[in-house]
Design a protein around this motif. Sequence first.
Motif, PDB file in Angstrom:
ATOM      1  N   ILE A   1      39.199  66.250  19.160  1.00 58.03           N
ATOM      2  CA  ILE A   1      38.581  65.466  20.247  1.00 58.03           C
ATOM      3  C   ILE A   1      37.514  64.764  19.587  1.00 58.03           C
ATOM      4  CG2 ILE A   1      37.175  65.841  22.302  1.00 58.03           C
ATOM      5  CD1 ILE A   1      38.319  68.647  22.525  1.00 58.03           C
ATOM      6  N   LEU A   2      37.596  63.456  19.884  1.00 55.15           N
ATOM      7  CA  LEU A   2      36.751  62.493  19.020  1.00 55.15           C
ATOM      8  C   LEU A   2      35.775  62.023  20.152  1.00 55.15           C
ATOM      9  CD1 LEU A   2      39.384  60.822  16.705  1.00 55.15           C
ATOM     10  CD2 LEU A   2      38.096  62.991  16.393  1.00 55.15           C
ATOM     11  N   MET A   3      34.613  62.233  19.947  1.00 56.98           N
ATOM     12  CA  MET A   3      33.397  61.703  20.623  1.00 56.98           C
ATOM     13  C   MET A   3      32.174  60.900  19.975  1.00 56.98           C
ATOM     14  SD  MET A   3      31.186  63.786  23.832  1.00 56.98           S
ATOM     15  CE  MET A   3      30.339  62.515  24.947  1.00 56.98           C
ATOM     16  N   CYS A   4      32.844  59.866  19.347  1.00 57.32           N
ATOM     17  CA  CYS A   4      32.008  59.169  18.359  1.00 57.32           C
ATOM     18  C   CYS A   4      32.386  57.873  18.084  1.00 57.32           C
ATOM     19  CB  CYS A   4      32.630  59.659  16.718  1.00 57.32           C
ATOM     20  SG  CYS A   4      31.711  59.257  15.453  1.00 57.32           S
ATOM     21  N   SER A   5      31.315  57.321  18.764  1.00 58.60           N
ATOM     22  CA  SER A   5      31.346  55.708  19.079  1.00 58.60           C
ATOM     23  C   SER A   5      31.605  54.950  18.166  1.00 58.60           C
ATOM     24  CB  SER A   5      30.046  55.267  19.864  1.00 58.60           C
ATOM     25  OG  SER A   5      29.029  55.422  19.288  1.00 58.60           O
ATOM     26  N   SER A   6      31.132  55.203  16.894  1.00 59.79           N
ATOM     27  CA  SER A   6      31.265  54.279  15.626  1.00 59.79           C
ATOM     28  C   SER A   6      32.834  53.999  15.140  1.00 59.79           C
ATOM     29  CB  SER A   6      30.693  54.892  14.605  1.00 59.79           C
ATOM     30  OG  SER A   6      30.801  56.151  14.115  1.00 59.79           O
ATOM     31  N   LEU A   7      33.730  54.884  15.923  1.00 62.59           N
ATOM     32  CA  LEU A   7      35.125  54.896  15.621  1.00 62.59           C
ATOM     33  C   LEU A   7      35.890  53.775  16.435  1.00 62.59           C
ATOM     34  CD1 LEU A   7      36.304  58.660  15.231  1.00 62.59           C
ATOM     35  CD2 LEU A   7      36.548  56.778  13.553  1.00 62.59           C
ATOM     36  N   GLU A   8      34.990  53.351  17.526  1.00 65.59           N
ATOM     37  CA  GLU A   8      35.792  52.548  18.455  1.00 65.59           C
ATOM     38  C   GLU A   8      36.328  51.081  17.767  1.00 65.59           C
ATOM     39  OE1 GLU A   8      34.269  50.011  22.081  1.00 65.59           O
ATOM     40  OE2 GLU A   8      33.649  52.114  22.066  1.00 65.59           O
ATOM     41  N   GLY A   9      37.646  50.887  18.227  1.00 70.82           N
ATOM     42  CA  GLY A   9      38.038  49.833  17.442  1.00 70.82           C
ATOM     43  C   GLY A   9      38.474  49.775  16.069  1.00 70.82           C
ATOM     44  N   GLU A  10      38.542  51.051  15.457  1.00 73.08           N
ATOM     45  CA  GLU A  10      38.779  51.100  14.031  1.00 73.08           C
ATOM     46  C   GLU A  10      40.491  51.652  14.126  1.00 73.08           C
ATOM     47  OE1 GLU A  10      36.909  52.416  11.028  1.00 73.08           O
ATOM     48  OE2 GLU A  10      35.175  51.378  11.614  1.00 73.08           O
ATOM     49  N   ARG A  11      40.890  51.401  13.016  1.00 71.44           N
ATOM     50  CA  ARG A  11      42.234  51.897  12.422  1.00 71.44           C
ATOM     51  C   ARG A  11      42.179  53.038  11.697  1.00 71.44           C
ATOM     52  NH1 ARG A  11      47.316  50.440  13.032  1.00 71.44           N
ATOM     53  NH2 ARG A  11      46.726  48.322  13.748  1.00 71.44           N
TER      54      ARG A  11
ATOM     55  N   PRO B   1      51.156  63.047  12.391  1.00 74.82           N
ATOM     56  CA  PRO B   1      51.692  62.424  13.735  1.00 74.82           C
ATOM     57  C   PRO B   1      51.830  63.551  14.735  1.00 74.82           C
ATOM     58  CG  PRO B   1      53.772  62.510  12.299  1.00 74.82           C
ATOM     59  CD  PRO B   1      52.078  62.610  11.480  1.00 74.82           C
ATOM     60  N   ASP B   2      51.963  64.693  14.462  1.00 71.80           N
ATOM     61  CA  ASP B   2      52.289  65.786  15.368  1.00 71.80           C
ATOM     62  C   ASP B   2      51.150  66.236  15.982  1.00 71.80           C
ATOM     63  OD1 ASP B   2      55.024  65.469  15.119  1.00 71.80           O
ATOM     64  OD2 ASP B   2      55.021  67.079  13.514  1.00 71.80           O
ATOM     65  N   ILE B   3      49.838  66.031  15.495  1.00 69.73           N
ATOM     66  CA  ILE B   3      48.461  66.494  15.821  1.00 69.73           C
ATOM     67  C   ILE B   3      48.124  65.627  16.909  1.00 69.73           C
ATOM     68  CG2 ILE B   3      46.198  66.878  15.247  1.00 69.73           C
ATOM     69  CD1 ILE B   3      47.077  68.008  12.646  1.00 69.73           C
ATOM     70  N   PRO B   4      47.950  66.111  18.207  1.00 75.54           N
ATOM     71  CA  PRO B   4      47.372  65.312  19.259  1.00 75.54           C
ATOM     72  C   PRO B   4      45.697  64.909  19.234  1.00 75.54           C
ATOM     73  CG  PRO B   4      47.500  67.588  19.982  1.00 75.54           C
ATOM     74  CD  PRO B   4      48.171  67.548  18.759  1.00 75.54           C
ATOM     75  N   VAL B   5      45.641  63.945  19.514  1.00 72.18           N
ATOM     76  CA  VAL B   5      44.103  63.384  19.623  1.00 72.18           C
ATOM     77  C   VAL B   5      43.802  62.938  20.870  1.00 72.18           C
ATOM     78  CG1 VAL B   5      42.523  61.643  18.509  1.00 72.18           C
ATOM     79  CG2 VAL B   5      44.394  62.518  17.227  1.00 72.18           C
ATOM     80  N   VAL B   6      42.536  63.341  21.363  1.00 68.29           N
ATOM     81  CA  VAL B   6      41.955  62.793  22.405  1.00 68.29           C
ATOM     82  C   VAL B   6      40.767  62.334  22.186  1.00 68.29           C
ATOM     83  CG1 VAL B   6      40.764  63.531  24.979  1.00 68.29           C
ATOM     84  CG2 VAL B   6      42.880  64.882  24.031  1.00 68.29           C
ATOM     85  N   VAL B   7      40.221  61.116  22.737  1.00 70.84           N
ATOM     86  CA  VAL B   7      39.124  60.309  22.780  1.00 70.84           C
ATOM     87  C   VAL B   7      38.174  60.283  23.838  1.00 70.84           C
ATOM     88  CG1 VAL B   7      39.935  58.991  20.675  1.00 70.84           C
ATOM     89  CG2 VAL B   7      40.011  57.944  22.627  1.00 70.84           C
TER      90      VAL B   7
ATOM     91  N   ILE C   1      39.735  60.085  27.615  1.00 71.93           N
ATOM     92  CA  ILE C   1      39.115  60.597  28.745  1.00 71.93           C
ATOM     93  C   ILE C   1      37.886  59.607  28.865  1.00 71.93           C
ATOM     94  CG2 ILE C   1      38.008  62.633  29.830  1.00 71.93           C
ATOM     95  CD1 ILE C   1      40.897  63.365  29.101  1.00 71.93           C
ATOM     96  N   GLN C   2      37.725  59.066  29.997  1.00 71.37           N
ATOM     97  CA  GLN C   2      36.866  58.281  30.262  1.00 71.37           C
ATOM     98  C   GLN C   2      36.074  58.420  31.605  1.00 71.37           C
ATOM     99  OE1 GLN C   2      38.445  54.097  29.410  1.00 71.37           O
ATOM    100  NE2 GLN C   2      39.255  53.976  31.627  1.00 71.37           N
ATOM    101  N   ASP C   3      34.868  57.964  31.538  1.00 71.54           N
ATOM    102  CA  ASP C   3      34.096  57.671  32.960  1.00 71.54           C
ATOM    103  C   ASP C   3      34.264  56.271  33.259  1.00 71.54           C
ATOM    104  OD1 ASP C   3      30.981  56.633  33.317  1.00 71.54           O
ATOM    105  OD2 ASP C   3      31.966  56.412  31.296  1.00 71.54           O
ATOM    106  N   ASN C   4      34.491  56.130  34.834  1.00 70.92           N
ATOM    107  CA  ASN C   4      34.367  54.947  35.133  1.00 70.92           C
ATOM    108  C   ASN C   4      33.160  54.075  35.340  1.00 70.92           C
ATOM    109  OD1 ASN C   4      35.124  52.639  36.687  1.00 70.92           O
ATOM    110  ND2 ASN C   4      36.337  53.584  38.185  1.00 70.92           N
ATOM    111  N   SER C   5      32.745  53.514  34.094  1.00 69.81           N
ATOM    112  CA  SER C   5      31.644  52.967  33.680  1.00 69.81           C
ATOM    113  C   SER C   5      31.276  51.816  34.797  1.00 69.81           C
ATOM    114  CB  SER C   5      31.248  52.816  32.387  1.00 69.81           C
ATOM    115  OG  SER C   5      31.080  53.820  31.520  1.00 69.81           O
TER     116      SER C   5
END
Length: 340
Positions: free
Chosen positions: A121-131, A139-145, A158-162
Amino acid sequence: MATMKDIAKLAKVSTSTVSHVINKTRFVSDEISERVNSAVKELHYNGPSVLARSFKVNRTKTFGMLVTTSTNPFFGEVVKGVERSCYQNGYSLILCNTEGDHQRMRESINTLLHKRVDGLILMCSSLEGERIDVFEQYPDIPVVVMDWGPMLFTSDKIQDNSLRGGYMATQYLIESGHVDIGCITGPLIRHQAQMRYEGYKRAMNEAGLTFNADWIIESDFECEGGYDAFMEMKQHGVLPSAIFVSNDMMAMGVINAANECGMCIPDDLSIIGYDDIHIAKFISPALTTIHQPKYHLGQAAVETLLTRLDHQASDTQVIQIEPTLVTRKSVKIINSNNSN
Protein backbone atom coordinates in the motif's frame (compact mmCIF):
# COMPACT_ATOMS: atom_id res chain seq x y z
CA MET A 1 4.48 -33.81 21.29
CA ALA A 2 1.43 -31.60 21.88
CA THR A 3 -1.11 -31.13 19.09
CA MET A 4 -3.76 -28.51 18.34
CA LYS A 5 -6.33 -30.93 19.76
CA ASP A 6 -4.45 -30.94 23.07
CA ILE A 7 -4.41 -27.13 23.11
CA ALA A 8 -8.11 -26.97 22.25
CA LYS A 9 -8.94 -29.36 25.10
CA LEU A 10 -6.91 -27.41 27.65
CA ALA A 11 -8.23 -24.02 26.50
CA LYS A 12 -11.79 -25.39 26.20
CA VAL A 13 -12.22 -24.18 22.62
CA SER A 14 -12.49 -25.81 19.20
CA THR A 15 -9.44 -26.83 17.18
CA SER A 16 -10.48 -24.33 14.48
CA THR A 17 -10.35 -21.53 17.07
CA VAL A 18 -6.86 -22.65 18.08
CA SER A 19 -5.84 -22.54 14.41
CA HIS A 20 -7.24 -19.01 13.98
CA VAL A 21 -5.38 -17.75 17.06
CA ILE A 22 -2.05 -19.35 16.10
CA ASN A 23 -2.24 -18.44 12.41
CA LYS A 24 -4.04 -15.11 12.90
CA THR A 25 -6.51 -15.96 10.18
CA ARG A 26 -9.60 -14.53 11.90
CA PHE A 27 -10.44 -12.14 14.71
CA VAL A 28 -10.70 -13.89 18.08
CA SER A 29 -11.55 -12.13 21.34
CA ASP A 30 -8.72 -11.18 23.69
CA GLU A 31 -10.03 -13.50 26.41
CA ILE A 32 -10.08 -16.58 24.18
CA SER A 33 -6.76 -15.67 22.55
CA GLU A 34 -5.17 -15.43 26.00
CA ARG A 35 -6.50 -18.88 26.97
CA VAL A 36 -5.18 -20.43 23.76
CA ASN A 37 -1.77 -18.75 24.07
CA SER A 38 -1.49 -19.82 27.70
CA ALA A 39 -2.24 -23.42 26.67
CA VAL A 40 0.37 -23.18 23.91
CA LYS A 41 3.00 -22.13 26.46
CA GLU A 42 1.94 -24.69 29.05
CA LEU A 43 2.10 -27.57 26.56
CA HIS A 44 5.28 -26.26 24.87
CA TYR A 45 3.56 -26.48 21.49
CA ASN A 46 5.89 -25.99 18.52
CA GLY A 47 3.75 -26.09 15.39
CA PRO A 48 4.89 -25.26 11.87
CA SER A 49 6.70 -21.94 11.77
CA VAL A 50 5.13 -18.95 10.09
CA LEU A 51 7.96 -18.97 7.54
CA ALA A 52 7.40 -22.64 6.71
CA ARG A 53 3.68 -22.07 6.30
CA SER A 54 4.33 -19.07 4.07
CA PHE A 55 6.48 -21.15 1.71
CA LYS A 56 3.80 -23.81 1.61
CA VAL A 57 1.06 -21.38 0.57
CA ASN A 58 3.49 -18.89 -0.98
CA ARG A 59 2.34 -16.14 1.40
CA THR A 60 3.88 -14.39 4.38
CA LYS A 61 0.58 -12.96 5.69
CA THR A 62 2.29 -9.56 5.70
CA PHE A 63 1.52 -6.32 3.89
CA GLY A 64 3.87 -3.39 3.50
CA MET A 65 2.83 0.26 3.62
CA LEU A 66 4.84 3.29 2.54
CA VAL A 67 3.83 6.75 3.80
CA THR A 68 5.26 10.25 3.71
CA THR A 69 6.00 11.53 7.20
CA SER A 70 3.84 14.55 7.97
CA THR A 71 2.52 16.42 10.98
CA ASN A 72 -0.95 15.96 9.45
CA PRO A 73 -2.90 13.45 11.61
CA PHE A 74 -4.89 12.53 8.48
CA PHE A 75 -2.17 10.01 7.60
CA GLY A 76 -2.20 8.45 11.05
CA GLU A 77 -5.98 8.05 10.90
CA VAL A 78 -5.71 6.25 7.55
CA VAL A 79 -2.90 4.01 8.85
CA LYS A 80 -5.11 3.11 11.81
CA GLY A 81 -7.74 1.84 9.37
CA VAL A 82 -5.10 -0.18 7.51
CA GLU A 83 -3.69 -1.70 10.71
CA ARG A 84 -7.08 -2.68 12.11
CA SER A 85 -8.19 -4.22 8.80
CA CYS A 86 -4.91 -6.17 8.55
CA TYR A 87 -5.38 -7.49 12.10
CA GLN A 88 -8.96 -8.56 11.45
CA ASN A 89 -7.82 -10.47 8.36
CA GLY A 90 -4.88 -12.18 10.07
CA TYR A 91 -2.19 -10.03 8.46
CA SER A 92 0.76 -8.13 9.88
CA LEU A 93 1.74 -4.67 8.61
CA ILE A 94 5.24 -3.33 8.01
CA LEU A 95 5.13 0.47 7.95
CA CYS A 96 7.89 2.56 6.33
CA ASN A 97 8.17 6.36 6.50
CA THR A 98 10.00 8.17 3.71
CA GLU A 99 10.41 11.50 5.56
CA GLY A 100 10.17 13.18 2.16
CA ASP A 101 13.48 11.64 1.05
CA HIS A 102 13.34 10.34 -2.54
CA GLN A 103 16.20 7.86 -2.11
CA ARG A 104 14.80 6.54 1.15
CA MET A 105 11.45 6.05 -0.57
CA ARG A 106 12.99 3.78 -3.23
CA GLU A 107 15.09 1.90 -0.68
CA SER A 108 11.99 1.31 1.45
CA ILE A 109 10.15 -0.17 -1.53
CA ASN A 110 13.09 -2.51 -2.17
CA THR A 111 13.20 -3.51 1.50
CA LEU A 112 9.49 -4.35 1.59
CA LEU A 113 9.69 -6.38 -1.62
CA HIS A 114 12.74 -8.32 -0.38
CA LYS A 115 10.85 -9.16 2.81
CA ARG A 116 8.39 -11.01 0.56
CA VAL A 117 5.34 -9.00 1.58
CA ASP A 118 2.13 -10.25 -0.01
CA GLY A 119 1.11 -6.77 -1.15
CA LEU A 120 2.01 -3.09 -0.95
CA ILE A 121 0.00 0.00 0.00
CA LEU A 122 1.62 3.26 -1.14
CA MET A 123 0.55 6.58 0.35
CA CYS A 124 3.49 8.66 -0.72
CA SER A 125 2.81 11.66 -2.93
CA SER A 126 6.43 11.99 -4.06
CA LEU A 127 5.90 8.83 -6.14
CA GLU A 128 3.15 10.42 -8.23
CA GLY A 129 3.94 10.21 -11.93
CA GLU A 130 7.07 8.10 -11.35
CA ARG A 131 8.05 4.92 -13.12
CA ILE A 132 9.26 2.38 -10.57
CA ASP A 133 11.13 -0.31 -12.45
CA VAL A 134 11.47 -2.62 -9.46
CA PHE A 135 7.73 -3.40 -9.60
CA GLU A 136 8.32 -5.05 -12.97
CA GLN A 137 10.56 -7.60 -11.22
CA TYR A 138 7.68 -8.57 -8.87
CA PRO A 139 4.65 -8.76 -11.17
CA ASP A 140 2.75 -11.09 -8.81
CA ILE A 141 2.80 -8.68 -5.85
CA PRO A 142 -0.32 -6.49 -5.91
CA VAL A 143 0.08 -2.76 -5.31
CA VAL A 144 -2.57 -0.30 -4.10
CA VAL A 145 -1.93 3.44 -4.20
CA MET A 146 -3.91 6.12 -2.39
CA ASP A 147 -4.72 9.68 -3.52
CA TRP A 148 -2.51 9.82 -6.59
CA GLY A 149 -2.94 11.05 -10.11
CA PRO A 150 -1.76 9.18 -13.23
CA MET A 151 0.72 6.39 -12.53
CA LEU A 152 3.38 4.76 -14.67
CA PHE A 153 3.11 1.31 -13.10
CA THR A 154 0.30 -1.20 -12.69
CA SER A 155 -1.71 -0.85 -9.50
CA ASP A 156 -5.17 -0.56 -8.02
CA LYS A 157 -6.13 2.85 -6.71
CA ILE A 158 -8.10 4.19 -3.74
CA GLN A 159 -8.96 7.87 -3.97
CA ASP A 160 -11.29 10.43 -2.51
CA ASN A 161 -13.46 12.41 -4.92
CA SER A 162 -11.50 15.63 -4.41
CA LEU A 163 -13.23 17.43 -7.27
CA ARG A 164 -16.63 16.85 -5.68
CA GLY A 165 -15.27 17.75 -2.22
CA GLY A 166 -13.86 21.08 -3.40
CA TYR A 167 -17.12 21.83 -5.19
CA MET A 168 -19.19 20.95 -2.09
CA ALA A 169 -17.07 23.17 0.16
CA THR A 170 -17.32 26.20 -2.12
CA GLN A 171 -21.00 25.64 -2.86
CA TYR A 172 -21.73 25.62 0.87
CA LEU A 173 -20.04 29.01 1.25
CA ILE A 174 -22.07 30.34 -1.68
CA GLU A 175 -25.32 28.94 -0.27
CA SER A 176 -24.44 30.61 3.04
CA GLY A 177 -24.51 33.97 1.25
CA HIS A 178 -20.83 34.55 0.49
CA VAL A 179 -19.80 36.02 -2.86
CA ASP A 180 -16.21 37.11 -2.09
CA ILE A 181 -14.56 33.71 -1.68
CA GLY A 182 -10.84 32.93 -1.65
CA CYS A 183 -9.03 29.61 -1.89
CA ILE A 184 -5.83 28.36 -0.29
CA THR A 185 -4.75 25.32 -2.29
CA GLY A 186 -2.31 22.54 -1.58
CA PRO A 187 0.69 22.02 -3.91
CA LEU A 188 -0.92 22.06 -7.34
CA ILE A 189 1.47 19.41 -8.65
CA ARG A 190 -0.44 17.04 -6.36
CA HIS A 191 -3.50 15.44 -7.92
CA GLN A 192 -5.86 15.90 -4.99
CA ALA A 193 -4.80 19.52 -4.48
CA GLN A 194 -5.48 20.28 -8.13
CA MET A 195 -8.85 18.52 -8.03
CA ARG A 196 -10.00 20.41 -4.93
CA TYR A 197 -9.03 23.66 -6.64
CA GLU A 198 -10.94 22.58 -9.78
CA GLY A 199 -14.00 21.95 -7.60
CA TYR A 200 -13.68 25.48 -6.17
CA LYS A 201 -13.48 26.97 -9.67
CA ARG A 202 -16.45 24.95 -10.90
CA ALA A 203 -18.69 26.12 -8.06
CA MET A 204 -17.58 29.75 -8.54
CA ASN A 205 -18.21 29.60 -12.29
CA GLU A 206 -21.64 28.00 -11.90
CA ALA A 207 -22.62 30.78 -9.48
CA GLY A 208 -21.27 33.44 -11.84
CA LEU A 209 -18.90 34.77 -9.19
CA THR A 210 -15.72 36.71 -9.96
CA PHE A 211 -12.26 35.30 -9.26
CA ASN A 212 -9.80 37.58 -7.48
CA ALA A 213 -6.21 36.44 -8.08
CA ASP A 214 -5.15 38.05 -4.79
CA TRP A 215 -7.44 35.64 -2.95
CA ILE A 216 -6.02 32.44 -4.49
CA ILE A 217 -2.82 31.28 -2.78
CA GLU A 218 -0.94 28.00 -3.30
CA SER A 219 0.50 26.41 -0.16
CA ASP A 220 1.80 23.10 1.24
CA PHE A 221 -0.95 21.30 3.23
CA GLU A 222 0.79 22.10 6.56
CA CYS A 223 -0.26 24.45 9.42
CA GLU A 224 2.63 26.83 8.75
CA GLY A 225 1.66 26.96 5.10
CA GLY A 226 -1.88 28.00 5.97
CA TYR A 227 -0.59 30.68 8.34
CA ASP A 228 1.80 32.09 5.73
CA ALA A 229 -0.81 31.94 2.96
CA PHE A 230 -3.27 33.99 5.00
CA MET A 231 -0.62 36.59 5.82
CA GLU A 232 0.26 36.82 2.11
CA MET A 233 -3.41 37.22 1.21
CA LYS A 234 -3.82 39.95 3.83
CA GLN A 235 -0.87 41.89 2.42
CA HIS A 236 -2.72 42.16 -0.89
CA GLY A 237 -5.34 44.39 0.72
CA VAL A 238 -9.05 43.71 1.25
CA LEU A 239 -9.81 40.14 2.32
CA PRO A 240 -12.67 37.95 1.09
CA SER A 241 -15.56 37.19 3.44
CA ALA A 242 -14.83 33.44 3.23
CA ILE A 243 -11.95 31.11 2.31
CA PHE A 244 -12.01 27.50 1.18
CA VAL A 245 -8.83 26.04 2.68
CA SER A 246 -7.88 22.75 1.00
CA ASN A 247 -7.11 20.82 4.16
CA ASP A 248 -7.77 21.12 7.89
CA MET A 249 -4.12 21.57 8.85
CA MET A 250 -3.81 24.71 6.73
CA ALA A 251 -7.23 25.86 8.00
CA MET A 252 -5.91 25.75 11.57
CA GLY A 253 -2.95 27.86 10.47
CA VAL A 254 -5.34 30.36 8.89
CA ILE A 255 -7.44 30.57 12.06
CA ASN A 256 -4.31 31.18 14.12
CA ALA A 257 -3.10 33.93 11.77
CA ALA A 258 -6.52 35.60 11.67
CA ASN A 259 -6.69 35.61 15.47
CA GLU A 260 -3.26 37.25 15.64
CA CYS A 261 -4.56 39.95 13.30
CA GLY A 262 -7.48 40.64 15.65
CA MET A 263 -10.08 39.02 13.42
CA CYS A 264 -12.99 36.98 14.76
CA ILE A 265 -14.01 33.77 13.01
CA PRO A 266 -16.63 33.48 11.64
CA ASP A 267 -17.88 37.05 12.19
CA ASP A 268 -15.02 38.70 10.28
CA LEU A 269 -13.94 35.74 8.15
CA SER A 270 -15.52 32.36 7.40
CA ILE A 271 -13.33 29.26 6.99
CA ILE A 272 -14.13 25.82 5.59
CA GLY A 273 -11.49 23.06 5.62
CA TYR A 274 -11.07 19.60 4.13
CA ASP A 275 -10.39 16.12 5.65
CA ASP A 276 -12.30 16.33 8.95
CA ILE A 277 -9.32 15.22 11.03
CA HIS A 278 -10.22 14.22 14.56
CA ILE A 279 -9.13 17.49 16.21
CA ALA A 280 -11.12 19.66 13.76
CA LYS A 281 -14.17 19.63 16.03
CA PHE A 282 -12.13 20.61 19.11
CA ILE A 283 -10.49 23.80 17.82
CA SER A 284 -12.17 27.16 18.42
CA PRO A 285 -14.38 27.72 16.60
CA ALA A 286 -15.10 24.12 15.65
CA LEU A 287 -14.18 23.74 11.99
CA THR A 288 -16.74 23.29 9.24
CA THR A 289 -15.08 20.92 6.80
CA ILE A 290 -15.37 18.20 4.19
CA HIS A 291 -15.26 14.74 5.73
CA GLN A 292 -13.07 12.03 4.24
CA PRO A 293 -13.83 8.54 5.60
CA LYS A 294 -10.22 7.91 6.57
CA TYR A 295 -10.81 4.58 8.30
CA HIS A 296 -12.74 3.42 5.23
CA LEU A 297 -9.87 4.51 2.97
CA GLY A 298 -7.48 2.26 4.89
CA GLN A 299 -9.95 -0.60 5.05
CA ALA A 300 -10.64 -0.38 1.31
CA ALA A 301 -6.91 -0.56 0.55
CA VAL A 302 -6.52 -3.83 2.50
CA GLU A 303 -9.69 -5.35 1.06
CA THR A 304 -8.51 -4.50 -2.46
CA LEU A 305 -5.20 -6.31 -1.88
CA LEU A 306 -6.99 -9.34 -0.45
CA THR A 307 -9.40 -9.45 -3.39
CA ARG A 308 -6.54 -9.40 -5.86
CA LEU A 309 -4.65 -12.10 -3.94
CA ASP A 310 -7.70 -14.36 -3.73
CA HIS A 311 -9.24 -13.84 -7.14
CA GLN A 312 -6.35 -12.63 -9.31
CA ALA A 313 -8.49 -9.94 -10.95
CA SER A 314 -7.07 -9.02 -14.35
CA ASP A 315 -8.20 -5.40 -14.63
CA THR A 316 -6.92 -2.70 -12.29
CA GLN A 317 -9.52 -1.05 -10.08
CA VAL A 318 -10.13 2.57 -9.12
CA ILE A 319 -12.20 2.73 -5.94
CA GLN A 320 -13.53 6.19 -5.20
CA ILE A 321 -14.57 7.24 -1.69
CA GLU A 322 -17.16 10.01 -1.58
CA PRO A 323 -16.80 13.06 0.70
CA THR A 324 -19.53 14.61 2.85
CA LEU A 325 -20.06 18.06 4.36
CA VAL A 326 -19.72 18.54 8.13
CA THR A 327 -21.12 21.87 9.35
CA ARG A 328 -19.82 23.31 12.61
CA LYS A 329 -19.09 26.90 13.72
CA SER A 330 -16.47 28.42 11.40
CA VAL A 331 -18.80 29.64 8.61
CA LYS A 332 -21.07 32.66 9.04
CA ILE A 333 -24.54 32.42 7.52
CA ILE A 334 -25.26 35.80 5.90
CA ASN A 335 -28.52 35.05 4.15
CA SER A 336 -31.96 33.95 5.33
CA ASN A 337 -32.10 30.76 3.23
CA ASN A 338 -29.65 28.75 5.32
CA SER A 339 -28.89 28.18 8.97
CA ASN A 340 -25.80 26.89 10.73
